[in-house]
Motif scaffolding. Sequence first.
Motif, short mmCIF file in Angstrom:
data_model
loop_
_atom_site.label_atom_id
_atom_site.label_comp_id
_atom_site.label_asym_id
_atom_site.label_seq_id
_atom_site.Cartn_x
_atom_site.Cartn_y
_atom_site.Cartn_z
N GLY A 52 101.63 75.87 123.84
CA GLY A 52 100.36 75.29 124.24
C GLY A 52 99.18 75.86 123.49
O GLY A 52 98.10 75.31 123.52
N GLU A 53 99.38 76.98 122.82
CA GLU A 53 98.29 77.56 122.04
C GLU A 53 98.84 78.21 120.77
O GLU A 53 99.99 78.64 120.72
N PRO A 54 98.00 78.27 119.74
CA PRO A 54 98.43 78.85 118.46
C PRO A 54 98.80 80.33 118.60
O PRO A 54 98.32 81.02 119.49
N MET A 55 99.64 80.80 117.69
CA MET A 55 100.05 82.20 117.66
C MET A 55 99.22 82.97 116.64
O MET A 55 98.91 82.45 115.57
N ALA A 65 103.41 85.61 115.57
CA ALA A 65 104.31 84.86 114.68
C ALA A 65 105.38 85.78 114.10
O ALA A 65 106.54 85.39 113.99
N TRP A 66 104.99 86.99 113.77
CA TRP A 66 105.97 87.95 113.25
C TRP A 66 107.01 88.27 114.32
O TRP A 66 108.21 88.30 114.07
N ARG A 67 106.52 88.47 115.55
CA ARG A 67 107.42 88.76 116.66
C ARG A 67 108.35 87.57 116.92
O ARG A 67 109.53 87.73 117.20
N SER A 68 107.81 86.36 116.81
CA SER A 68 108.61 85.15 116.99
C SER A 68 109.69 85.05 115.91
O SER A 68 110.84 84.70 116.20
N MET A 69 109.32 85.34 114.66
CA MET A 69 110.29 85.30 113.58
C MET A 69 111.38 86.36 113.79
O MET A 69 112.57 86.10 113.56
N ALA A 104 101.54 80.39 109.36
CA ALA A 104 100.60 79.25 109.30
C ALA A 104 101.06 78.13 110.23
O ALA A 104 100.24 77.53 110.94
N MET A 105 102.37 77.87 110.25
CA MET A 105 102.92 76.83 111.12
C MET A 105 102.66 77.18 112.59
O MET A 105 102.22 76.33 113.37
N MET A 106 102.91 78.41 112.96
CA MET A 106 102.77 78.84 114.35
C MET A 106 101.30 79.00 114.76
O MET A 106 100.99 79.08 115.95
N ALA A 107 100.39 79.05 113.79
CA ALA A 107 98.96 79.12 114.08
C ALA A 107 98.33 77.74 114.18
O ALA A 107 97.16 77.61 114.52
N ALA A 119 97.50 74.44 115.90
CA ALA A 119 97.42 73.98 117.28
C ALA A 119 98.25 72.72 117.53
O ALA A 119 98.82 72.55 118.61
N ASP A 120 98.34 71.84 116.52
CA ASP A 120 99.14 70.61 116.68
C ASP A 120 100.63 70.92 116.78
O ASP A 120 101.36 70.29 117.54
N VAL A 121 101.09 71.89 116.01
CA VAL A 121 102.49 72.31 116.06
C VAL A 121 102.80 72.94 117.42
O VAL A 121 103.84 72.69 118.03
N MET A 122 101.87 73.76 117.90
CA MET A 122 102.13 74.56 119.10
C MET A 122 101.83 73.84 120.41
O MET A 122 102.15 74.34 121.48
#
Length: 172
Positions: free
Chosen positions: A44-47, A52-56, A31-34, A36-39
């Motif tokens: 520059g764009e949501p995951m 996000a799983w790959r990032s984790m 949810a955090m990585m999706a 848009a404000d966080v990313m």
Amino acid sequence: SGQEMEIPKLETERLILREWREETDFETYAAMMADADVMRFLLGEPMSRFEAWRSMAFMVGHWTLRGYGHWAVEERATGRFVGRVGFLNPDGWPGFEIGWTLAREHWGKGFATEAARRALTHAFHEMGRDHVISLIDPDNAPSIAVATRLGETHESEFDLMGKQVRMLLVVK
């Protein structure tokens, strides 16, 4: 069998920096990585969920390959996952970097500064590091404010994967 990497647990007044747990952390992380404000200042764009799983998995794997990485950060009072804070230095990176990413509902509470300050103490005292960098988008004023509170000073502009970033430096 693969090597088990023991991730040190660090604590602050309000936070616990600990190992990653897919079953409790992934939904909140995705949810955090999706968001848009966080990313906005990261990729520059949501995951997507898959990204996000790959990032984790990258966060977890960094500990195995480098012996350090980003911790999952948990709010002590509630047990809630609030974000990630820690160190990265993947192949092609300009140096040993401290970074932070928090879910939007946890912005403005001083959590990033609190967790990063504890991580820096660990880097300087337990890991024997003498300097740490941060790579921050020049427009990311809140993150630059955190870096400044940590004692980081502007070192240079740097091109990271085709994006201009500001390199800040903190020295023991």
